[in-house]
Design an enzyme around this catalytic site. Structure first.
Site, PDB file in Angstrom:
ATOM      1  N   LYS A 172     -14.318   1.171  14.341  1.00  0.00           N
ATOM      2  CA  LYS A 172     -13.336   0.090  12.962  1.00  0.00           C
ATOM      3  C   LYS A 172     -12.031   0.792  13.605  1.00  0.00           C
ATOM      4  O   LYS A 172     -10.932  -0.313  12.886  1.00  0.00           O
ATOM      5  CB  LYS A 172     -13.849   1.110  12.140  1.00  0.00           C
ATOM      6  N   LYS A 240      -2.725   5.260   7.063  1.00  0.00           N
ATOM      7  CA  LYS A 240      -4.468   6.051   6.819  1.00  0.00           C
ATOM      8  C   LYS A 240      -4.701   6.198   7.857  1.00  0.00           C
ATOM      9  O   LYS A 240      -5.378   6.777   9.161  1.00  0.00           O
ATOM     10  CB  LYS A 240      -4.527   6.087   5.338  1.00  0.00           C
TER      11      LYS A 240
END
Lengths: 300, 300
Positions: A172, A240
């Site tokens: 990811k 983030k």
């Protein structure tokens, strides 16, 4: 595989994913920090739990999808967390995007209780979540993955087991590095074209089918030209995720000069209150440096 | 439109493009600085000219595809150049990748002689040239473009008129900015995945269909993992093109921080004698900084 699933985290992604589990015939027990969301899902057929612990006591599969590493640690490992209620032989599937190393640590804690964990972060945004079209990158034991596949198939489409615990998160994060690489190319190319007086729609259509083509160019390029910065995927969330990338890289003593620079560009966006804009608002940072605005007809 | 075409520049791109014109039934008069290449093409049915001037005297359409801005200026504007022989009403089509501003200057010189110019740089590499599958981005007068379309269609497939003189070059440079953006994302992601112990083939297949997908990832990613750095498209040529980008940006007072950084990475490749490697050798720069090699099984 049990049809009873505990679901923790009913945010912009989690809510439609939990709905898709209900639609697929699963029994869903939901917990959310803001209780009103769990109550909303309860009206659609779920049952509301009062703590992650209570939820875990009755669910042999627990899905978590919350904001960041500390949130996953809190709902799984802290007082009244999943780990206090869950039974041996159960599975935790964390679908948040968090630190690969923290994932391995959480998996180790659960293993001591006889509980398996899959890390299964997703990509595809809120639209992918609503349409059950998410890409899901899964790390963990292959046999556990196969057992859980029907659950994942209720929420996503391109579902790939990529390796051991933590590898779903690693892939990811690779996905996010790739994404911002495409994106920085698109925004520098568009600013260059704008300043040159090019017709940017024509330029995109001339190059998107060739070696310079990307999902970002075809899908976000035209929206940038129209100055449509509605998310999509927040700048705050992108930063983030890039912080997770840079944290993981630092743990491995790996320099990533361009990703790091783009992360700083996102930070500058946040500092100027663009945290809730689409991640394609990256173009604004360059525009401020360059004194030109993409898609403004007067310079075309 | 005349079937007689002057063709200047029989390099890795020009030679197969000239052959495709012959195949399509055009009469080709060829000039090349190294005469042996023109002689080779003459054995395939072309006629060899002894100077750009001589060639231009008999050809109402002249195509140039040479290395860089000074080379185009030399064959068109210098002594014995195209401009000394070409007749009013003729067309020069420059298919090199050169400076957009120099293109406009050359077009202005030709216009004084009553000669039109199209800038028509290509993308698609030597394979695209051989297969007549090049993308061609064309700047210049729309009516001239339409007249010349059958000639371009003998060499390429995705042929788009993108604007006035110089805009073909501008869009080609946008193409290169986009390309290296995708590429830096791919190499930073692969180095990150390698250092994390990920299975890189699986990682690519998990993400290439989604928002992180690009031509570069699907086509160059697997070659990087196999450490196949055969060109394709030379590092030397990529740096030449990025120098054109940075030159054009400087003329416009436009900062392009990431493209500039990637240009320096390519420069470092050249300094270490990788100028003839594929442009995907960009990964080597990062590997040297990071102390890890993508695709090496011992770290997997």
């Amino acid at each position: 595989m049990s049809k009873k699933i505990g679901f923790i985290g009913l945010g912009i992604m989690g809510m439609p994913m939990a709905r898709n589990l209900l639609k697929a015939g699963f029994e869903v027990v939901a917990y959310n920090r803001t209780a009103s969301k769990a109550e909303a899902l309860a009206r659609e057929g779920a049952r509301k739990a009062d703590s992650p612990k209570e939820l875990a006591e009755e669910c042999p599969v627990v899905i978590t999808i919350v904001s960041d590493t500390p949130d996953v640690e809190a709902v799984i490992l802290s007082k009244d967390g999943v780990i206090e209620g869950i039974k041996p032989g159960s599975v935790v599937i964390d679908m948040s995007t968090i630190s690969p190393r923290a994932t391995q640590d959480i998996a180790a804690c659960l293993k001591e209780k006889g509980v398996a964990m899959l890390d299964a972060p997703v990509s595809g945004g809120d639209v992918g979540a609503i349409k059950a079209m998410l890409s899901i990158m899964v790390g963990g034991d292959a046999e556990v993955f196969e057992r859980c596949r029907p659950i994942l198939e209720a929420m996503g489409k391109n579902i790939v087991h990529v390796g051991a615990s933590g590898m779903g998160q690693t892939v990811k994060l690779m996905n996010q590095i790739l994404l911002v690489g495409c994106l920085i190319g698109v925004v520098e190319a568009l600013v260059f074209g704008q300043k040159s007086g090019a017709d940017l729609e024509k330029a995109i259509s001339a190059v998107k089918g060739g070696a310079a083509g990307s999902w970002v160019l075809s899908n976000l390029g035209p929206r940038i030209i129209k100055r449509d910065f509605k998310p999509g995927f927040f700048t705050d969330l992108m930063q983030k995720d890039l912080n997770l990338v840079m944290g993981a890289a630092a743990e491995m003593k790996l320099p990533l000069p361009v990703t790091s620079f783009i992360n700083q560009m996102y930070y500058s966006l946040q500092c100027s209150d663009d945290g809730k804009s689409a991640c394609s608002a990256l173009v604004k940072v360059l525009e401020r440096i360059a004194g030109v605005e993409v898609g403004q007809p007067e310079t075309r």
